[in-house]
Write a protein that holds these residues in place. Sequence first.
Motif, PDB file in Angstrom:
ATOM      1  N   MET A   1       1.546  -6.877  -5.739  1.00 39.55           N
ATOM      2  CA  MET A   1       0.538  -5.870  -6.057  1.00 39.55           C
ATOM      3  C   MET A   1       0.885  -4.562  -5.350  1.00 39.55           C
ATOM      4  SD  MET A   1      -1.673  -7.682  -7.848  1.00 39.55           S
ATOM      5  CE  MET A   1      -3.299  -6.967  -7.743  1.00 39.55           C
ATOM      6  N   VAL A   2       0.618  -3.456  -6.038  1.00 40.37           N
ATOM      7  CA  VAL A   2       0.867  -2.129  -5.461  1.00 40.37           C
ATOM      8  C   VAL A   2      -0.357  -1.262  -5.712  1.00 40.37           C
ATOM      9  CG1 VAL A   2       2.404  -0.141  -5.361  1.00 40.37           C
ATOM     10  CG2 VAL A   2       3.313  -2.380  -6.052  1.00 40.37           C
ATOM     11  N   GLN A   3      -0.857  -0.637  -4.656  1.00 43.26           N
ATOM     12  CA  GLN A   3      -2.014   0.248  -4.809  1.00 43.26           C
ATOM     13  C   GLN A   3      -1.880   1.428  -3.851  1.00 43.26           C
ATOM     14  OE1 GLN A   3      -4.546   0.453  -6.987  1.00 43.26           O
ATOM     15  NE2 GLN A   3      -5.122   2.335  -5.900  1.00 43.26           N
ATOM     16  N   ILE A   4      -1.981   2.620  -4.398  1.00 43.61           N
ATOM     17  CA  ILE A   4      -1.936   3.815  -3.560  1.00 43.61           C
ATOM     18  C   ILE A   4      -3.200   3.867  -2.698  1.00 43.61           C
ATOM     19  CG2 ILE A   4      -3.078   5.332  -5.223  1.00 43.61           C
ATOM     20  CD1 ILE A   4      -0.997   7.489  -4.416  1.00 43.61           C
TER      21      ILE A   4
ATOM     22  N   THR B   1       0.862  -1.175   0.000  1.00 40.67           N
ATOM     23  CA  THR B   1       0.000   0.000   0.000  1.00 40.67           C
ATOM     24  C   THR B   1       0.901   1.228   0.000  1.00 40.67           C
ATOM     25  OG1 THR B   1      -1.827  -1.066   1.175  1.00 40.67           O
ATOM     26  CG2 THR B   1      -1.682   1.318   1.326  1.00 40.67           C
ATOM     27  N   GLY B   2       0.828   2.012  -1.061  1.00 36.45           N
ATOM     28  CA  GLY B   2       1.674   3.196  -1.133  1.00 36.45           C
ATOM     29  C   GLY B   2       1.786   3.701  -2.557  1.00 36.45           C
ATOM     30  N   ASP B   3       2.488   4.811  -2.718  1.00 38.28           N
ATOM     31  CA  ASP B   3       2.750   5.395  -4.028  1.00 38.28           C
ATOM     32  C   ASP B   3       3.610   4.426  -4.827  1.00 38.28           C
ATOM     33  OD1 ASP B   3       3.606   6.824  -6.226  1.00 38.28           O
ATOM     34  OD2 ASP B   3       4.296   8.569  -5.105  1.00 38.28           O
ATOM     35  N   ASN B   4       3.146   4.025  -6.021  1.00 35.54           N
ATOM     36  CA  ASN B   4       3.889   3.009  -6.760  1.00 35.54           C
ATOM     37  C   ASN B   4       5.274   3.477  -7.195  1.00 35.54           C
ATOM     38  OD1 ASN B   4       3.074   4.718  -8.845  1.00 35.54           O
ATOM     39  ND2 ASN B   4       1.619   3.241  -9.716  1.00 35.54           N
ATOM     40  N   LEU B   5       5.493   4.786  -7.329  1.00 34.83           N
ATOM     41  CA  LEU B   5       6.829   5.265  -7.670  1.00 34.83           C
ATOM     42  C   LEU B   5       7.804   4.951  -6.541  1.00 34.83           C
ATOM     43  CD1 LEU B   5       8.755   6.725  -9.542  1.00 34.83           C
ATOM     44  CD2 LEU B   5       7.971   8.905  -8.593  1.00 34.83           C
ATOM     45  N   GLU B   6       7.409   5.209  -5.306  1.00 36.87           N
ATOM     46  CA  GLU B   6       8.265   4.903  -4.164  1.00 36.87           C
ATOM     47  C   GLU B   6       8.457   3.388  -4.009  1.00 36.87           C
ATOM     48  OE1 GLU B   6       9.955   6.655  -1.313  1.00 36.87           O
ATOM     49  OE2 GLU B   6      10.155   7.807  -3.154  1.00 36.87           O
ATOM     50  N   VAL B   7       7.395   2.622  -4.212  1.00 40.60           N
ATOM     51  CA  VAL B   7       7.517   1.159  -4.102  1.00 40.60           C
ATOM     52  C   VAL B   7       8.490   0.637  -5.146  1.00 40.60           C
ATOM     53  CG1 VAL B   7       6.303  -1.047  -4.271  1.00 40.60           C
ATOM     54  CG2 VAL B   7       5.204   0.895  -3.130  1.00 40.60           C
TER      55      VAL B   7
ATOM     56  N   PHE C   1     -17.538   3.801   0.135  1.00 43.94           N
ATOM     57  CA  PHE C   1     -17.515   4.519   1.404  1.00 43.94           C
ATOM     58  C   PHE C   1     -18.649   4.054   2.317  1.00 43.94           C
ATOM     59  CE2 PHE C   1     -18.962   8.087   4.031  1.00 43.94           C
ATOM     60  CZ  PHE C   1     -17.799   8.378   4.734  1.00 43.94           C
ATOM     61  N   ASN C   2     -19.833   3.922   1.731  1.00 42.69           N
ATOM     62  CA  ASN C   2     -20.987   3.497   2.527  1.00 42.69           C
ATOM     63  C   ASN C   2     -20.834   2.068   3.042  1.00 42.69           C
ATOM     64  OD1 ASN C   2     -22.242   5.977   2.118  1.00 42.69           O
ATOM     65  ND2 ASN C   2     -23.310   5.279   0.277  1.00 42.69           N
ATOM     66  N   ALA C   3     -20.008   1.275   2.344  1.00 43.69           N
ATOM     67  CA  ALA C   3     -19.766  -0.103   2.785  1.00 43.69           C
ATOM     68  C   ALA C   3     -18.652  -0.179   3.821  1.00 43.69           C
ATOM     69  CB  ALA C   3     -19.423  -0.985   1.592  1.00 43.69           C
ATOM     70  N   GLY C   4     -18.048   0.981   4.156  1.00 50.05           N
ATOM     71  CA  GLY C   4     -17.037   1.007   5.210  1.00 50.05           C
ATOM     72  C   GLY C   4     -15.601   0.988   4.731  1.00 50.05           C
ATOM     73  N   TYR C   5     -15.379   1.108   3.415  1.00 51.99           N
ATOM     74  CA  TYR C   5     -14.008   1.126   2.893  1.00 51.99           C
ATOM     75  C   TYR C   5     -13.527   2.568   2.807  1.00 51.99           C
ATOM     76  CZ  TYR C   5     -14.976  -3.704   1.583  1.00 51.99           C
ATOM     77  OH  TYR C   5     -15.292  -5.041   1.609  1.00 51.99           O
ATOM     78  N   MET C   6     -12.426   2.848   3.511  1.00 50.64           N
ATOM     79  CA  MET C   6     -11.912   4.206   3.561  1.00 50.64           C
ATOM     80  C   MET C   6     -10.920   4.504   2.443  1.00 50.64           C
ATOM     81  SD  MET C   6     -13.464   5.650   6.118  1.00 50.64           S
ATOM     82  CE  MET C   6     -14.899   4.725   5.537  1.00 50.64           C
ATOM     83  N   SER C   7     -10.384   3.464   1.795  1.00 51.21           N
ATOM     84  CA  SER C   7      -9.435   3.666   0.697  1.00 51.21           C
ATOM     85  C   SER C   7      -9.523   2.497  -0.271  1.00 51.21           C
ATOM     86  CB  SER C   7      -8.000   3.824   1.222  1.00 51.21           C
ATOM     87  OG  SER C   7      -7.604   2.677   1.953  1.00 51.21           O
ATOM     88  N   ILE C   8      -9.060   2.735  -1.513  1.00 56.91           N
ATOM     89  CA  ILE C   8      -9.191   1.745  -2.583  1.00 56.91           C
ATOM     90  C   ILE C   8      -8.403   0.481  -2.272  1.00 56.91           C
ATOM     91  CG2 ILE C   8      -8.725   1.307  -5.019  1.00 56.91           C
ATOM     92  CD1 ILE C   8     -11.039   3.221  -4.494  1.00 56.91           C
ATOM     93  N   ASP C   9      -7.226   0.627  -1.663  1.00 61.73           N
ATOM     94  CA  ASP C   9      -6.398  -0.555  -1.388  1.00 61.73           C
ATOM     95  C   ASP C   9      -7.090  -1.532  -0.446  1.00 61.73           C
ATOM     96  OD1 ASP C   9      -5.755   1.712   0.504  1.00 61.73           O
ATOM     97  OD2 ASP C   9      -4.754   0.081   1.541  1.00 61.73           O
ATOM     98  N   GLU C  10      -7.948  -1.030   0.419  1.00 63.94           N
ATOM     99  CA  GLU C  10      -8.689  -1.916   1.319  1.00 63.94           C
ATOM    100  C   GLU C  10      -9.594  -2.855   0.521  1.00 63.94           C
ATOM    101  OE1 GLU C  10     -10.848   0.116   4.370  1.00 63.94           O
ATOM    102  OE2 GLU C  10      -9.241   1.555   4.745  1.00 63.94           O
ATOM    103  N   ILE C  11     -10.211  -2.323  -0.530  1.00 62.38           N
ATOM    104  CA  ILE C  11     -11.110  -3.133  -1.356  1.00 62.38           C
ATOM    105  C   ILE C  11     -10.304  -4.178  -2.120  1.00 62.38           C
ATOM    106  CG2 ILE C  11     -12.978  -3.061  -3.037  1.00 62.38           C
ATOM    107  CD1 ILE C  11     -13.143  -0.044  -2.559  1.00 62.38           C
ATOM    108  N   SER C  12      -9.144  -3.770  -2.627  1.00 60.91           N
ATOM    109  CA  SER C  12      -8.291  -4.708  -3.363  1.00 60.91           C
ATOM    110  C   SER C  12      -7.929  -5.907  -2.497  1.00 60.91           C
ATOM    111  CB  SER C  12      -7.007  -4.008  -3.826  1.00 60.91           C
ATOM    112  OG  SER C  12      -7.288  -2.832  -4.533  1.00 60.91           O
TER     113      SER C  12
END
Length: 684
Positions: free
Chosen positions: A460-463, A111-117, A486-497
């Motif tokens: 896998m890498v996801q910001i 989980t992070g900026d893919n450039l840094e990863v 958001f309504n399902a409780g996911y605060m960021s995209i990587d959580e869903i991944s």
Amino acid sequence: MLQDNLKYNEEVKPNTGFFNELKEKLPEFFTANKFDEDGNLVEEGKFDLEKFKRALKEKNINELTSGYQLEFIGKDYAKKQSGEYATTVIVPDNDHNNLEENKMSKNLFFTGDNLEVLRHLQNNYSNSIDIIYIDPPYNTGDDGFIYPDNFEYTDQVLKNIFGLNDKELERLKSIQGKATHSAWLSFMYPRLWLAKRILKETGMLFISIDDNESSNLKLLLDEIFGESNLVADLIWSNKEGGGSSDSALFRVKHEHILTYGKNMNFVGIKGVDINNEDRYRLSDEHEMNRGKYYLQKLGMGSIQYSKSLDYEIEAPDGTTIMPADNNKGKKACWRWSKEKFEWGLQNDFIVIKKDSSDIWTVYTKQYLKVDNNGNYIDRTQRPMGIIDAFSSTQGSKELEKYELGTFFSYPKPTKLIKYLIDRIDNNNVRIVDFFAGSGTTADAVMQLNAEDGGNRQYIMVQIPEKTYSLNSDGTMVPNKGSEPAFNAGYMSIDEISRERIKRVSKKIQEEAGLTLSENFDGGFKHYRVVSPEQPTLDDLEAFDIETGLFKDSSGQLRQLSENGFDDMIQPFSSEGLKVNGNANGEDTIITTWLVSDGYKMDVEVESIDLNGYQASYVDNSRLYLINSQWNSEQTRELLNLIGTNKLTVQTVVLYGYSFELESIRELELGLKQLNSKVNLVKRY
């Protein structure tokens, strides 16, 4: 080490990354490095251009006097980013990684900026990746892409680095926060340049893109990978029915998958089976050589219709099957006469089973021929450059199965990624996707492994793109398009991944009767790539090595740090970095250091007790000292273990912030007196 990287990045020029690669590949054209009497690097070797020119002439290589390349605003800045070091730390998610299903997993999720990863992965996965597949933002204007860089350098520094005047500087800064071609290319350049570095010589890159940037992307890839390493511009016919209205004059129903090899001299593609009935004519020879076979649909809509070939076939449940049933209701007929069908049914050339849509389907068994030695003749041909078997709507339907269907727009179908991965004739490969999105690539890898018993691994890498924004009063409101997540409780995209990967793994295990083991890796290790808090960065810069104290802006020494912690380890804990996972500061530091020193993420770390001090021992050669409380007793214990050959150590790496200067000097002197050479590396 972070402070060293920050200082290094200040000196990076647009061609630094290129020169480092050149030195790696052609060291004979560089002068020797210069060192002082203590072994410290004083001056790096320079590129000997005249020697290089002589070599070209001696080898009679014709030089191009003119050429063509892609130019865009921000290109030099993007090149500079390609050569910079990581200025983030890698925080293990201990809560997740210590779960039974993840402890032994070889799969990775960052989980992070893919450039840094990617900057981190240059150290421990350079020339290690077999396949990279990415589905980057298409820069359509409505896909949420904006150029994210905030130009952390001052205007004067930018002017000095790139030799810009005021007008040129204004043009460079104009791309920030924009979705222009220049902004998109500046964003992609360093990521693709680093992606090439982690590919094996036999490795391949697949990039999904549409017409908005396909032409620019090809020119960019030609520059980075070389025109000669273009494998193909694959066309994916991704829409069923009439297509979309992307063009005012044509119904567009395709995307591009630009495919490049790291080195075309070593790239290989697995062919596809020839789908031709003439290849498998039913004869006495085939009746004698039963064995391996492929299935081919008996019902076809593409052959000339004949009423005599339009007859009923009884399904195993007693229902009736007609040719049109196997062709989505379109007028069709069987390929075989009714007499030939009866013969095939009696002689094991017919299979009647339900397809993926739960429709009874009639197939013919296409047996492979056998050579004189009894080996199957597996005839294949090169894959077609047009892929028309997978609709984009399949991706959304797949997510619906996991109750995640409304969270992503137009996710790629798993079957498409499986098809691309399967072009490599090896089921023991490592795949990277640094625009992970909904997690389709991880899904595809697990499915392929379940199907053929392979041991493919994914990275896998996801910001952590937020699904919400904060109002002025601090309340959270969902971002446009992210309301369902958001309504399902996911605060960021990587959580869903990550949630998709877990649900897919569970479903595969249930349906295939698999369990997590060496034969099926359904877990993954999770790491967050995080920038330290600003007070911590200030402390790193203010720390005085000689005194162990901190200097304020006036140069006065002070005891207390800005970050509010008692030492320089705690700021790198999950708490100090304000992320989840329950990692302590030592966990983060050792993980970041191991990656920097070239160790894979699954390297074993042994805890060594040195008279009450816990050190980390790796690869039977390297000892890491991070905690404080080191004194003369630990030095004597370590020297005794090394001197009596009870512990093999080639390098000792210590965290300078935890050690008093006198302790470092004592350890350094003691190591020099040993019979075997032991390097001491001090990091700050």
